[in-house]
Scaffold this motif. Structure first.
Motif, mmCIF file in Angstrom:
data_model
loop_
_atom_site.group_PDB
_atom_site.id
_atom_site.type_symbol
_atom_site.label_atom_id
_atom_site.label_comp_id
_atom_site.label_asym_id
_atom_site.label_seq_id
_atom_site.Cartn_x
_atom_site.Cartn_y
_atom_site.Cartn_z
ATOM 1 N N ASN A 48 0.863 -1.173 0.000
ATOM 2 C CA ASN A 48 0.000 0.000 0.000
ATOM 3 C C ASN A 48 0.901 1.224 0.000
ATOM 4 O O ASN A 48 1.696 1.409 0.914
ATOM 5 N N LYS A 49 0.783 2.059 -1.025
ATOM 6 C CA LYS A 49 1.652 3.229 -1.154
ATOM 7 C C LYS A 49 1.404 4.266 -0.055
ATOM 8 O O LYS A 49 2.286 5.027 0.297
ATOM 9 N N ALA A 50 0.196 4.288 0.502
ATOM 10 C CA ALA A 50 -0.142 5.292 1.521
ATOM 11 C C ALA A 50 0.503 4.984 2.866
ATOM 12 O O ALA A 50 1.039 5.878 3.523
ATOM 13 N N MET A 71 2.220 -0.697 4.115
ATOM 14 C CA MET A 71 1.863 -2.054 4.548
ATOM 15 C C MET A 71 1.917 -3.025 3.375
ATOM 16 O O MET A 71 1.419 -2.736 2.284
ATOM 17 N N GLU A 72 2.549 -4.184 3.601
ATOM 18 C CA GLU A 72 2.643 -5.203 2.554
ATOM 19 C C GLU A 72 1.639 -6.309 2.815
ATOM 20 O O GLU A 72 1.414 -6.704 3.959
ATOM 21 N N MET A 73 1.040 -6.798 1.733
ATOM 22 C CA MET A 73 0.051 -7.875 1.821
ATOM 23 C C MET A 73 0.321 -8.873 0.714
ATOM 24 O O MET A 73 0.924 -8.540 -0.309
ATOM 25 N N ALA A 129 -1.013 -0.190 -9.136
ATOM 26 C CA ALA A 129 -2.427 -0.356 -9.465
ATOM 27 C C ALA A 129 -3.227 0.676 -8.679
ATOM 28 O O ALA A 129 -3.143 0.735 -7.457
ATOM 29 N N GLU A 130 -3.978 1.493 -9.393
ATOM 30 C CA GLU A 130 -4.850 2.481 -8.760
ATOM 31 C C GLU A 130 -6.243 1.849 -8.708
ATOM 32 O O GLU A 130 -6.871 1.624 -9.734
ATOM 33 N N ILE A 131 -6.689 1.553 -7.494
ATOM 34 C CA ILE A 131 -7.920 0.789 -7.319
ATOM 35 C C ILE A 131 -8.975 1.611 -6.609
ATOM 36 O O ILE A 131 -8.741 2.117 -5.509
ATOM 37 N N ASN A 146 -3.680 2.979 -3.837
ATOM 38 C CA ASN A 146 -2.579 2.722 -4.759
ATOM 39 C C ASN A 146 -1.730 1.598 -4.198
ATOM 40 O O ASN A 146 -1.191 1.715 -3.096
ATOM 41 N N PHE A 147 -1.631 0.530 -4.959
ATOM 42 C CA PHE A 147 -0.831 -0.624 -4.556
ATOM 43 C C PHE A 147 0.296 -0.829 -5.546
ATOM 44 O O PHE A 147 0.067 -0.900 -6.751
ATOM 45 N N GLU A 148 1.506 -0.946 -5.017
ATOM 46 C CA GLU A 148 2.646 -1.291 -5.864
ATOM 47 C C GLU A 148 2.755 -2.805 -5.880
ATOM 48 O O GLU A 148 2.738 -3.450 -4.827
#
Length: 158
Positions: free
Chosen positions: A96-98, A101-103, A139-141, A149-151
């Motif tokens: 999560n770019k904000a 946090m990694e998932m 990815a802009e979701i 925004n997820f990298e």
């Protein structure tokens, strides 16, 4: 309106097993409940009979829906899937770019989704947003709460 759904071998077997259980165990139970209620006398004032008939109708509807699912189910051939892009059965590590946090999620068919075990549906907002993306892309979701925004850090097949 028949839509094709894609399943893993495990997911399709689970679906077929549940359908078989409904047909071989639940259907006879429903018939037995109707027979018992019928034996209790006047059907015009027999609430138990009406309830048993309604339960049977709901069961038959569920069986019909599951039969349609099984008939439209397609098995995913994992060997034919491109590992460079996010597809069904991809395990994706995202950040999560904000908040940093990694998932890690595995994208699966809607019926196999289970967030507790890290499986999300390809039809969910996050699943749809990740499909077709490559490692390194962002990815802009759009989700109900706004935009995330997820990298995409890594794509694997487990």
């Amino acid at each position: 309106m028949s839509t094709v759904s894609y399943y893993t071998a495990e997911g399709l077997k689970k679906l077929k097993d549940e359908l078989e259980y409904l047909k071989s165990v639940e259907r006879p139970k429903a018939s037995e409940a109707i027979a018992e209620a019928r034996d209790k006398g006047d059907l015009s004032e027999n609430a138990e009979y009406d309830a048993a008939k309604e339960a049977q109708g709901l069961l038959e509807l569920k069986i019909a829906k599951m039969e349609e699912l099984v008939s439209n189910a397609r098995l995913i051939d994992e060997s034919q899937l491109d590992i460079s892009k996010v597809l069904v059965l991809s395990t994706v590590k995202i950040r999560n770019k904000a908040n940093g946090m990694e998932m890690k999620y595995t994208l699966v068919a809607e019926s196999e989704a289970d967030l507790k075990s890290g499986k999300i549906s390809v039809t969910s907002p996050i699943g749809k947003g990740l499909l077709g993306k490559s490692a390194g892309e962002v990815a802009e979701i759009k989700v109900p709460n706004g935009t995330l925004n997820f990298e995409i850090l890594e794509i694997t097949r487990d």
